[in-house]
Write an enzyme that holds these catalytic residues in place. Structure first.
Site, PDB file in Angstrom:
ATOM      1  N   CYS A  81       0.844  -1.202   0.000  1.00  0.00           N
ATOM      2  CA  CYS A  81       0.000   0.000   0.000  1.00  0.00           C
ATOM      3  C   CYS A  81       0.881   1.255   0.000  1.00  0.00           C
ATOM      4  O   CYS A  81       1.578   1.535   0.977  1.00  0.00           O
ATOM      5  CB  CYS A  81      -0.911  -0.024   1.223  1.00  0.00           C
ATOM      6  SG  CYS A  81      -1.883   1.469   1.432  1.00  0.00           S
ATOM      7  N   CYS A  84      -0.050   3.773   2.752  1.00  0.00           N
ATOM      8  CA  CYS A  84       0.484   3.420   4.075  1.00  0.00           C
ATOM      9  C   CYS A  84       1.929   3.890   4.210  1.00  0.00           C
ATOM     10  O   CYS A  84       2.339   4.361   5.273  1.00  0.00           O
ATOM     11  CB  CYS A  84       0.412   1.909   4.296  1.00  0.00           C
ATOM     12  SG  CYS A  84      -1.251   1.251   4.206  1.00  0.00           S
TER      13      CYS A  84
END
Length: 159
Positions: A81, A84
């Site tokens: 991700c 993230c």
């Protein structure tokens, strides 16, 4: 014995006779001769001085139990991700500033029970003991700061 009629002769009597030579008990399946070794409980992985890594549901339970007297924040995300990765450096700075909260990063790829209710990545969940009291998602640094400030036991009014 008559040919073509197998039941007429005595050679087929063994099919209908009751067996008296059977053992009294059933045979038990032979098991492993040694007991299996106990599962070793892996310690929580500390990835930074004030952040733990959670890869199993048992890790989440242990983390929340260890910090049951205060507030805990778990950042649910994934290694793939990019969002993230964007918010992680800001989260590290906030962990140094707000030290009364316990911090952890939960790997969504490995968690099944603990990640229920998580729809987006990254999702931040704040717990008091083992009860979830707040949940929010996204990469907005201001929102992350405000939520951590709100649940911090030692509120810092300076910015």
């Amino acid at each position: 014995m008559i040919a073509g009629n197998p039941g007429a002769g005595s050679s087929w009597a063994w099919l209908t006779a009751t067996r008296t030579d059977m053992p009294d008990r059933r045979f038990k399946k032979a098991g492993w001769s040694r007991p299996s070794p106990p599962m070793k409980a892996l310690p929580l992985q500390q990835i930074l001085p004030n952040i733990y890594g959670l890869r199993r549901d048992e890790d989440v339970e242990e983390f929340l139990f260890k910090n049951r007297s205060g507030f805990s924040l778990i950042n649910f995300g994934s290694s793939w991700c990019t969002h993230c990765h964007e918010v992680f450096p800001h989260m590290i700075k906030l962990t140094e500033r707000f030290t009364s909260i316990a911090y952890a990063v939960g790997q969504l790829d490995f968690l099944s029970q603990a990640s229920q209710g998580v729809e987006y990545s990254p999702t931040f969940a704040i717990y008091r003991g083992d009860k979830k009291v707040d949940q929010f998602w996204g990469t907005d640094k201001r929102k992350l700061h405000d939520h951590i400030w709100l649940w911090n036991e030692e509120r810092d009014v300076s910015r």
